[in-house]
Design a protein around this motif. Structure first.
Motif, PDB file in Angstrom:
ATOM      1  N   ARG A  22       0.750  -1.225   0.043  1.00  0.00           N
ATOM      2  CA  ARG A  22       0.196   0.064  -0.001  1.00  0.00           C
ATOM      3  C   ARG A  22       0.942   1.121  -0.055  1.00  0.00           C
ATOM      4  NH1 ARG A  22      -4.766   1.670   4.372  1.00  0.00           N
ATOM      5  NH2 ARG A  22      -5.111   3.618   3.698  1.00  0.00           N
ATOM      6  N   PRO A  23       0.818   2.122  -0.871  1.00  0.00           N
ATOM      7  CA  PRO A  23       1.566   3.492  -1.053  1.00  0.00           C
ATOM      8  C   PRO A  23       1.202   4.235   0.352  1.00  0.00           C
ATOM      9  CG  PRO A  23       0.398   3.129  -2.936  1.00  0.00           C
ATOM     10  CD  PRO A  23      -0.318   2.020  -2.010  1.00  0.00           C
ATOM     11  N   GLU A  24       2.305   4.740   0.833  1.00  0.00           N
ATOM     12  CA  GLU A  24       2.186   5.266   2.171  1.00  0.00           C
ATOM     13  C   GLU A  24       1.165   6.537   1.919  1.00  0.00           C
ATOM     14  OE1 GLU A  24       6.280   6.395   3.702  1.00  0.00           O
ATOM     15  OE2 GLU A  24       6.660   4.369   3.660  1.00  0.00           O
ATOM     16  N   SER A  25       1.384   7.202   0.671  1.00  0.00           N
ATOM     17  CA  SER A  25       0.624   8.392   0.486  1.00  0.00           C
ATOM     18  C   SER A  25      -1.152   8.231   0.461  1.00  0.00           C
ATOM     19  CB  SER A  25       0.970   9.049  -0.771  1.00  0.00           C
ATOM     20  OG  SER A  25       0.917   8.094  -1.749  1.00  0.00           O
ATOM     21  N   THR A  26      -1.419   7.150   0.728  1.00  0.00           N
ATOM     22  CA  THR A  26      -2.859   6.802   0.734  1.00  0.00           C
ATOM     23  C   THR A  26      -3.657   6.771   2.026  1.00  0.00           C
ATOM     24  OG1 THR A  26      -2.694   4.288   0.535  1.00  0.00           O
ATOM     25  CG2 THR A  26      -2.594   5.390  -1.745  1.00  0.00           C
ATOM     26  N   ALA A  27      -2.814   7.104   3.161  1.00  0.00           N
ATOM     27  CA  ALA A  27      -3.230   6.967   4.542  1.00  0.00           C
ATOM     28  C   ALA A  27      -4.700   7.240   4.776  1.00  0.00           C
ATOM     29  CB  ALA A  27      -2.191   7.362   5.421  1.00  0.00           C
ATOM     30  N   GLU A  28      -5.014   8.435   3.962  1.00  0.00           N
ATOM     31  CA  GLU A  28      -6.311   9.280   4.148  1.00  0.00           C
ATOM     32  C   GLU A  28      -7.304   8.378   3.516  1.00  0.00           C
ATOM     33  OE1 GLU A  28      -6.470  11.231   6.845  1.00  0.00           O
ATOM     34  OE2 GLU A  28      -4.428  10.975   7.136  1.00  0.00           O
ATOM     35  N   MET A  29      -6.979   7.712   2.536  1.00  0.00           N
ATOM     36  CA  MET A  29      -7.940   7.211   1.536  1.00  0.00           C
ATOM     37  C   MET A  29      -9.170   5.868   2.229  1.00  0.00           C
ATOM     38  SD  MET A  29      -5.971   7.077  -1.825  1.00  0.00           S
ATOM     39  CE  MET A  29      -7.389   6.882  -3.182  1.00  0.00           C
ATOM     40  N   SER A  30     -10.400   6.314   1.574  1.00  0.00           N
ATOM     41  CA  SER A  30     -11.459   5.331   2.035  1.00  0.00           C
ATOM     42  C   SER A  30     -11.181   3.992   1.309  1.00  0.00           C
ATOM     43  CB  SER A  30     -12.759   5.718   1.739  1.00  0.00           C
ATOM     44  OG  SER A  30     -12.866   5.620   0.550  1.00  0.00           O
ATOM     45  N   GLU A  31     -11.926   2.846   1.742  1.00  0.00           N
ATOM     46  CA  GLU A  31     -11.677   1.490   1.174  1.00  0.00           C
ATOM     47  C   GLU A  31     -12.039   1.566  -0.194  1.00  0.00           C
ATOM     48  OE1 GLU A  31     -12.944  -1.579   3.513  1.00  0.00           O
ATOM     49  OE2 GLU A  31     -13.149  -2.927   1.962  1.00  0.00           O
ATOM     50  N   VAL A  32     -13.126   2.236  -0.453  1.00  0.00           N
ATOM     51  CA  VAL A  32     -13.659   2.471  -2.016  1.00  0.00           C
ATOM     52  C   VAL A  32     -12.698   3.117  -3.005  1.00  0.00           C
ATOM     53  CG1 VAL A  32     -15.673   3.284  -3.243  1.00  0.00           C
ATOM     54  CG2 VAL A  32     -16.054   2.275  -1.090  1.00  0.00           C
ATOM     55  N   GLU A  33     -11.951   3.976  -2.334  1.00  0.00           N
ATOM     56  CA  GLU A  33     -10.961   4.788  -3.260  1.00  0.00           C
ATOM     57  C   GLU A  33      -9.631   4.162  -3.502  1.00  0.00           C
ATOM     58  OE1 GLU A  33     -11.450   9.524  -1.804  1.00  0.00           O
ATOM     59  OE2 GLU A  33     -10.767   8.307  -0.323  1.00  0.00           O
ATOM     60  N   LEU A  34      -9.572   3.279  -2.365  1.00  0.00           N
ATOM     61  CA  LEU A  34      -8.093   2.217  -2.392  1.00  0.00           C
ATOM     62  C   LEU A  34      -8.520   1.335  -3.715  1.00  0.00           C
ATOM     63  CD1 LEU A  34      -7.369   1.784   1.241  1.00  0.00           C
ATOM     64  CD2 LEU A  34      -5.908   2.973  -0.323  1.00  0.00           C
ATOM     65  N   ARG A  35      -9.774   0.979  -3.814  1.00  0.00           N
ATOM     66  CA  ARG A  35     -10.059  -0.285  -4.510  1.00  0.00           C
ATOM     67  C   ARG A  35      -9.574   0.089  -6.104  1.00  0.00           C
ATOM     68  NH1 ARG A  35     -16.331  -1.352  -2.901  1.00  0.00           N
ATOM     69  NH2 ARG A  35     -15.656  -2.400  -0.947  1.00  0.00           N
ATOM     70  N   LYS A  36      -9.805   1.362  -6.389  1.00  0.00           N
ATOM     71  CA  LYS A  36      -9.623   2.098  -7.660  1.00  0.00           C
ATOM     72  C   LYS A  36      -7.896   1.959  -7.941  1.00  0.00           C
ATOM     73  CE  LYS A  36     -13.811   4.578  -7.770  1.00  0.00           C
ATOM     74  NZ  LYS A  36     -14.109   5.551  -6.789  1.00  0.00           N
ATOM     75  N   LEU A  37      -7.205   2.189  -7.010  1.00  0.00           N
ATOM     76  CA  LEU A  37      -5.840   2.087  -7.194  1.00  0.00           C
ATOM     77  C   LEU A  37      -5.243   0.855  -7.746  1.00  0.00           C
ATOM     78  CD1 LEU A  37      -4.562   4.526  -4.013  1.00  0.00           C
ATOM     79  CD2 LEU A  37      -4.978   5.145  -6.542  1.00  0.00           C
ATOM     80  N   VAL A  38      -6.011  -0.092  -7.271  1.00  0.00           N
ATOM     81  CA  VAL A  38      -5.148  -1.603  -7.349  1.00  0.00           C
ATOM     82  C   VAL A  38      -5.360  -2.042  -8.666  1.00  0.00           C
ATOM     83  CG1 VAL A  38      -5.165  -3.920  -6.222  1.00  0.00           C
ATOM     84  CG2 VAL A  38      -5.770  -2.015  -4.733  1.00  0.00           C
ATOM     85  N   SER A  39      -4.346  -2.236  -9.545  1.00  0.00           N
ATOM     86  CA  SER A  39      -4.191  -2.574 -10.898  1.00  0.00           C
ATOM     87  C   SER A  39      -4.356  -4.024 -10.875  1.00  0.00           C
ATOM     88  CB  SER A  39      -3.178  -2.070 -11.603  1.00  0.00           C
ATOM     89  OG  SER A  39      -1.701  -2.531 -10.965  1.00  0.00           O
ATOM     90  N   ARG A  40      -4.730  -4.817 -12.009  1.00  0.00           N
ATOM     91  CA  ARG A  40      -4.421  -6.273 -12.379  1.00  0.00           C
ATOM     92  C   ARG A  40      -3.060  -6.733 -11.965  1.00  0.00           C
ATOM     93  NH1 ARG A  40      -4.951  -7.528 -18.110  1.00  0.00           N
ATOM     94  NH2 ARG A  40      -2.688  -6.542 -18.009  1.00  0.00           N
ATOM     95  N   ASP A  41      -2.152  -5.867 -12.787  1.00  0.00           N
ATOM     96  CA  ASP A  41      -0.729  -6.279 -12.728  1.00  0.00           C
ATOM     97  C   ASP A  41      -0.053  -6.425 -11.236  1.00  0.00           C
ATOM     98  OD1 ASP A  41      -1.020  -6.609 -15.425  1.00  0.00           O
ATOM     99  OD2 ASP A  41       0.668  -5.422 -16.156  1.00  0.00           O
ATOM    100  N   SER A  42      -0.743  -5.307 -10.473  1.00  0.00           N
ATOM    101  CA  SER A  42      -0.130  -5.384  -9.149  1.00  0.00           C
ATOM    102  C   SER A  42      -0.478  -6.627  -8.418  1.00  0.00           C
ATOM    103  CB  SER A  42      -0.523  -4.249  -8.361  1.00  0.00           C
ATOM    104  OG  SER A  42      -1.869  -4.319  -8.051  1.00  0.00           O
ATOM    105  N   MET A  43      -1.597  -7.081  -8.869  1.00  0.00           N
ATOM    106  CA  MET A  43      -1.924  -8.548  -8.027  1.00  0.00           C
ATOM    107  C   MET A  43      -1.173  -9.832  -8.512  1.00  0.00           C
ATOM    108  SD  MET A  43      -5.770  -7.579  -7.118  1.00  0.00           S
ATOM    109  CE  MET A  43      -6.363  -6.728  -8.600  1.00  0.00           C
ATOM    110  N   ILE A  44      -0.364  -9.438  -9.862  1.00  0.00           N
ATOM    111  CA  ILE A  44       0.167 -10.706 -10.541  1.00  0.00           C
ATOM    112  C   ILE A  44       1.578 -10.411  -9.900  1.00  0.00           C
ATOM    113  CG2 ILE A  44       0.739 -11.920 -12.624  1.00  0.00           C
ATOM    114  CD1 ILE A  44      -1.516 -10.503 -14.059  1.00  0.00           C
ATOM    115  N   GLY A  45       1.917  -9.350  -9.825  1.00  0.00           N
ATOM    116  CA  GLY A  45       3.377  -8.955  -9.487  1.00  0.00           C
ATOM    117  C   GLY A  45       4.156  -8.244 -10.460  1.00  0.00           C
ATOM    118  N   THR A  46       3.589  -8.162 -11.772  1.00  0.00           N
ATOM    119  CA  THR A  46       4.422  -7.520 -12.720  1.00  0.00           C
ATOM    120  C   THR A  46       3.953  -6.009 -12.622  1.00  0.00           C
ATOM    121  OG1 THR A  46       2.512  -7.845 -14.122  1.00  0.00           O
ATOM    122  CG2 THR A  46       4.326  -9.393 -14.412  1.00  0.00           C
TER     123      THR A  46
END
Lengths: 213, 116, 91
Positions: free
Chosen positions: A183-207
């Motif tokens: 999780r990026p440190e700069s997202t500390a204030e973000m809500s769960e719904v906002e966080l979802r939008k940041l998570v890319s497919r490739d970040s969950m494969i590791g590429t």
């Protein structure tokens, strides 16, 4: 609810129309698909609505599902603990059906970067990410991810310091893998719904990694 | 004749093979490809055959098929192989069905009409 | 046979023909059991529609430098793969 609107004006999960295959000359393998499907229906093994429902189910799955799991894990330390212990049962808490395959969630940290591959075929956490991207199934990715992961990551725009340990996971049997990205440190204030939008497919494969905002 | 380089490492067992840059181009799946995917999911769900049976058939098709057929072309060939082996339908029945479907039209749209 | 986490093991170095889920690049290599993930039917039998034995499945961790002689020197990078018990030799 059964329906049969799988024609060429149907939109794919990416919002694009399906390739205009309906009007092109019939290939041998398409002929086989129609024939096998109709034989299976005639033999009473499958029904036509059942096939359409299965397509709808697969279409309904996308990296947004994985992102929902990741965002919850970032917000809720107890959920994260359960997710790392048993990925399938934790994902089911959020109503994601993992099915007979087991899910191993591997966590990226400032010191560890995980990368998922299937060298023998194309095993992929479909139930949380949808169908795999084409590159995941190529000879190039399958061959190189286990031997030169750092070079592969560079090709995907991910450059890691030498001090970061790379852990590659080859899905050789019954486990499927999902990376819990950092999780990026700069997202500390973000809500769960906002966080979802940041998570890319490739970040969950590791590429991919999630950049600071 | 080209010799098999190392019979201990079969063509599909790709980890460590020399290979070039990864092509990241992406295509949306055609409806016939999604139907192939659904046929596999339903077959394994109903235990008509296993995903290992699918993989075994794909592996036995060889490297040439990997290079020259698309992903879901290989899948429908491997699904059919397993269904034939399971005895659900015969090669004769499939041949008759393919002849019947082919007569319906020259495009995928025309050939699959009226049945699905 | 139940192998506990952290045990150093060796993957069998054999290459019979047929459907095998132990990739060539880990055969004959030394690794450490990361965890047992459960008991699963043997894919080598399932692939041929045979009644299958159930075997324990382990996640085994290898050092990249043990798998590839030309890997980045002294690297701590690792490779994890799932390996069925009948492919594992205790050493």
């Amino acid at each position: 609810m059964p329906h049969d609107h799988h024609d060429h004006d149907h939109l794919s999960p990416s919002g694009h129309p399906y390739r205009q295959d309906n009007d092109e000359p019939l290939t041998y393998w398409q002929l086989m698909e129609i024939s096998v499907r109709e034989l299976m229906i005639e033999k009473g093994k499958f029904s036509a609505p059942e096939i359409n429902q299965q397509i709808d189910l697969m279409d309904s799955r996308s990296p947004a599902d994985g992102a929902t799991v990741v965002a919850r894990a970032w917000m809720d330390p107890d959920f994260k603990k359960r997710l790392l212990e048993n990925g399938a049962s934790a994902a089911e808490e959020l109503d994601f059906e993992i099915g007979p395959m087991h899910l191993v969630v591997v966590e990226n940290t400032p010191k560890i970067h995980n990368l998922i591959v299937c060298t023998l075929c194309s095993c992929y956490p479909r139930n949380l990410l949808g169908l795999p991207p084409d590159w995941y199934k190529t000879k190039e990715y399958r061959s190189r991810a286990v031997k030169e992961p750092r070079t592969v990551l560079t090709e995907f725009g991910v450059s890691l310091p030498e001090s970061t340990v790379v852990r590659v996971h080859d899905s050789t049997a019954d486990m499927r893998y999902l990376v819990l990205p950092l999780r990026p440190e700069s997202t500390a204030e973000m809500s769960e719904v906002e966080l979802r939008k940041l998570v890319s497919r490739d970040s969950m494969i590791g590429t991919g990694v999630i950049q600071e905002i | 004749m080209e010799k098999i380089k190392n019979p201990e490492q079969r063509w599909h067992d790709m980890g460590g093979f020399p290979a070039g840059q990864i092509d990241k181009a992406q295509h949306d799946f055609a409806i016939w490809e999604k139907r192939v995917d659904a046929l596999l999911s339903l077959s394994t769900k109903k235990k008509l055959f296993t995903v290992d049976g699918l993989r075994r058939a794909l592996e036995d098709m060889g490297a040439d098929a990997f290079e020259k057929m698309t992903y879901y072309e290989r899948w429908i060939a491997a699904i059919n192989q397993n269904l034939i082996e399971s005895g659900i339908y015969s090669i004769e029945e499939l041949g008759n069905k393919m002849a019947e479907v082919k007569k319906r039209g020259e495009t995928y749209g025309a050939a699959q009409e009226g049945k699905s | 046979m139940m192998i506990s986490d952290g045990t150093v093991i060796k993957i069998k170095d054999t290459s019979p023909p047929g459907h095998i889920r132990t990739p060539k690049y880990i055969r004959g290599k030394i690794g450490v059991v990361e965890r047992c993930v459960g008991v699963f039917e043997n894919p080598e039998q399932l692939a041929y529609a045979l009644n299958a034995n159930s075997y324990s499945l382990y996640r085994v961790r290898f050092k990249m430098t043990d798998l590839w002689s030309d890997y980045l020197k002294d690297s701590d990078d690792t490779l994890d793969a799932e390996v069925f018990e009948h492919w594992i030799e205790e050493i």
